[in-house]
Every structure is written in structure tokens, then in C-alpha cells.
Design a protein around this motif. Structure first.
Motif, PDB file in Angstrom:
ATOM      1  N   ALA A  76     -38.356 -77.899  80.936  1.00  0.00           N
ATOM      2  CA  ALA A  76     -37.376 -78.347  81.928  1.00  0.00           C
ATOM      3  C   ALA A  76     -37.471 -77.502  83.186  1.00  0.00           C
ATOM      4  O   ALA A  76     -37.447 -78.017  84.314  1.00  0.00           O
ATOM      5  N   ARG A  77     -37.619 -76.205  82.986  1.00  0.00           N
ATOM      6  CA  ARG A  77     -37.720 -75.291  84.136  1.00  0.00           C
ATOM      7  C   ARG A  77     -38.997 -75.576  84.934  1.00  0.00           C
ATOM      8  O   ARG A  77     -38.984 -75.631  86.158  1.00  0.00           O
ATOM      9  N   ALA A  78     -40.092 -75.809  84.236  1.00  0.00           N
ATOM     10  CA  ALA A  78     -41.359 -76.102  84.914  1.00  0.00           C
ATOM     11  C   ALA A  78     -41.246 -77.404  85.706  1.00  0.00           C
ATOM     12  O   ALA A  78     -41.718 -77.497  86.849  1.00  0.00           O
ATOM     13  N   ALA A  79     -40.586 -78.376  85.131  1.00  0.00           N
ATOM     14  CA  ALA A  79     -40.416 -79.665  85.829  1.00  0.00           C
ATOM     15  C   ALA A  79     -39.540 -79.476  87.064  1.00  0.00           C
ATOM     16  O   ALA A  79     -39.870 -79.957  88.158  1.00  0.00           O
ATOM     17  N   ALA A  80     -38.451 -78.757  86.923  1.00  0.00           N
ATOM     18  CA  ALA A  80     -37.545 -78.527  88.062  1.00  0.00           C
ATOM     19  C   ALA A  80     -38.284 -77.826  89.196  1.00  0.00           C
ATOM     20  O   ALA A  80     -38.183 -78.207  90.366  1.00  0.00           O
ATOM     21  N   GLU A  81     -39.070 -76.828  88.842  1.00  0.00           N
ATOM     22  CA  GLU A  81     -39.829 -76.092  89.862  1.00  0.00           C
ATOM     23  C   GLU A  81     -40.867 -76.984  90.547  1.00  0.00           C
ATOM     24  O   GLU A  81     -41.013 -76.973  91.765  1.00  0.00           O
ATOM     25  N   TYR A 115     -32.659 -81.704  85.469  1.00  0.00           N
ATOM     26  CA  TYR A 115     -31.836 -82.069  86.622  1.00  0.00           C
ATOM     27  C   TYR A 115     -30.815 -80.978  86.938  1.00  0.00           C
ATOM     28  O   TYR A 115     -30.532 -80.692  88.103  1.00  0.00           O
ATOM     29  N   GLU A 116     -30.275 -80.368  85.882  1.00  0.00           N
ATOM     30  CA  GLU A 116     -29.317 -79.266  86.115  1.00  0.00           C
ATOM     31  C   GLU A 116     -30.015 -78.124  86.858  1.00  0.00           C
ATOM     32  O   GLU A 116     -29.491 -77.570  87.817  1.00  0.00           O
ATOM     33  N   LEU A 117     -31.241 -77.823  86.422  1.00  0.00           N
ATOM     34  CA  LEU A 117     -31.990 -76.721  87.045  1.00  0.00           C
ATOM     35  C   LEU A 117     -32.496 -77.092  88.431  1.00  0.00           C
ATOM     36  O   LEU A 117     -32.579 -76.253  89.328  1.00  0.00           O
ATOM     37  N   LEU A 118     -32.827 -78.382  88.612  1.00  0.00           N
ATOM     38  CA  LEU A 118     -33.394 -78.827  89.893  1.00  0.00           C
ATOM     39  C   LEU A 118     -32.417 -78.596  91.038  1.00  0.00           C
ATOM     40  O   LEU A 118     -32.822 -78.297  92.167  1.00  0.00           O
ATOM     41  N   ALA A 119     -31.131 -78.686  90.750  1.00  0.00           N
ATOM     42  CA  ALA A 119     -30.102 -78.574  91.811  1.00  0.00           C
ATOM     43  C   ALA A 119     -30.287 -77.309  92.628  1.00  0.00           C
ATOM     44  O   ALA A 119     -30.061 -77.287  93.835  1.00  0.00           O
TER      45      ALA A 119
END
Ligand code: 6PG
Length: 234
Positions: free
Chosen positions: A14-19, A49-53
Motif C-alpha cells: 500500500a505504501r509503495a502504491a501511494a508513493e 488511499y489513506e496513505l496517498l492523502a
């Protein structure tokens, strides 16, 4: 598949996707003054999505779209728009006014037609008139579907940009989806996939297996997955 990133667990994926998404949006905005991101539905992308913000210091010029939606209203628990609102928007990302909702409550046909018009109105287009998204984030179902492009469904062969879907095997049966043409026109296509239940479709995706809908998009796509979803390639 252009790049494959396998991460230890779902949180790392998830973190890799957000970055990756945040960087792509920043780059697109830098180059063209605006950036257009289409979100995937389902449960996998929630944490991303939470991290992407917090991946962008400001969200000016960023417009949020959807690769698909269920034929439901914005407050329905099944709504992909509601997922985006409760995560990306409420975590401090774009304003809700920057999120272009597919109006599923109008019914699949009317909602798909209206969304195709909105995309045409707001996005640059290819010579064939297909709107160009900067990035489309895709999920992957156990049967190899992506967006609401399900195996054997007439939507797979549909022309145009955004079409109605009926008899989807994943409830609810009535949906709206971007077409293969619209997804292929995106400058970047990223699949975010986690969990052991997706290992089989991920293997097919990596083989660009046309027997699954996602396999028909694999050529220019990127994959971000966790170790559980990554096939054991021996
Ligand atoms: C939808 C999605 C769909 C989803 C996959 C994976 O609206 O249902 O767009 O394509 O991405 O079914 O769903 P999960 O992430 O819940 O496994």
C-alpha cells in the motif's frame, strides 16, 4: 508487464502504491498543469488511499476519477466513491469537489453515458478521441477481472470509453466501467494486488494471459503486490 514490485506485506505494498501514485501525479501536474487519476474500487486499495492523502503537499490541479463504480448511490456501502471519500478525501487529500463521481444511482446506462461525456470534456484525448488519464490504478479479482471487466461479459468487447455492465458475478451485478480502450490510453496503469487468493490471477497477469481480462492490459502495466500474491516462480 513493465515493472513488478513485490513487497513483504499488504502495508508495504500500500505504501509503495501511494508513493508511486503521488510521484506520478506530481510529475504530471508539473508537466501539464493538471493530473487525472482513476481509482480502483474494492477493498485492497483502502490503505493505499489513506496513505496517498499525504503524498502531495497540495492537491491543486489534481482530478480524481473512477475506473469503475457499482450502480448505487454515493452513500451506499458498495460505492467506490464512498471508499475514496472516506479514505483519500477525509485523510486530507483532494477536496470532494475534485472527485468526479460516477452517478450509479441513475442506472448503469445513463451513468456510463454521462461519465463518458464528462471525461471527454475534461481530459486531453488521443487521435481516436479516447480521454487520456495520467494514471489508472487497477485491482484484480480472483477470476482475473479488473475494474468491472469480468470474464465473458459483453463489456469486454464494448467500444467507447465508459459502458454499463450487467450480470457481474461480483455483487452488485449492475455496474459501470471504463473500457479496455480507455484504460489502455492511460499514460500509466498500475495494478495493486495483495493476498494469497490473488496468486493465481497474478500469475496469469504476469503471463499477459488474454483469457483473463486483466491479462489484456498487462503489456504496458506495472504491478505492485505483496509476497502472498506473488506467484512462487521457483
Ligand atoms: C470493484 C473493483 C474490482 C476490484 C477487484 C478486487 O469495483 O469491485 O473495481 O475490480 O478491484 O474485484 O477487489 P478486492 O480489492 O476487494 O479484492
Amino acid at each position: 508487464m513493465t515493472t513488478v514490485g513485490v513487497h513483504p506485506d499488504a502495508e508495504a505494498a500500500a505504501r509503495a502504491a501511494a508513493e508511486a501514485i503521488g510521484a506520478a501525479l506530481g510529475e504530471a501536474r508539473e508537466q501539464r498543469g493538471a493530473a487525472h487519476l482513476a481509482l480502483a474500487g474494492g477493498s485492497t486499495p483502502r490503505r493505499a488511499y489513506e496513505l496517498l492523502a499525504s503524498e502531495l503537499s497540495d492537491w491543486d490541479g489534481i482530478e480524481i476519477w473512477f475506473g469503475d463504480e457499482r450502480a448505487v448511490g454515493p452513500d451506499d456501502p458498495e460505492s467506490n466513491y464512498r471508499l475514496a471519500r472516506e479514505t483519500l478525501v477525509e485523510a486530507g487529500g483532494p477536496a470532494i469537489s475534485q472527485v468526479h463521481r460516477i452517478e450509479g444511482e441513475r442506472g448503469a446506462e445513463a451513468a456510463a453515458s454521462a461519465y463518458a461525456d464528462l471525461l471527454a470534456e475534461r481530459l486531453p484525448a488521443t487521435e481516436d478521441g479516447i480521454p487520456i488519464l495520467d494514471l489508472a490504478l487497477q485491482g484484480l479479482g480472483p477470476d482475473g477481472h479488473t475494474a468491472s471487466l469480468f470474464p465473458g461479459n459483453p463489456a469486454l468487447e464494448a467500444s467507447g470509453v465508459c459502458v454499463p455492465v450487467h450480470d457481474a458475478p461480483k455483487p452488485p451485478p449492475d455496474r459501470i466501467t471504463l473500457t479496455f480502450a480507455a484504460l489502455r490510453a492511460a499514460r500509466r496503469l498500475i495494478f495493486l494486488v495483495t493476498g494469497a487468493s490473488k496468486a493465481e490471477p497474478v500469475a496469469a497477469l504476469l503471463d499477459s494471459d488474454p483469457s483473463i481480462p486483466a491479462g489484456r492490459l498487462a503489456g504496458s502495466a506495472e504491478l505492485i503486490c505483496d509476497a502472498a500474491a506473488a506467484p512462487d516462480r521457483g
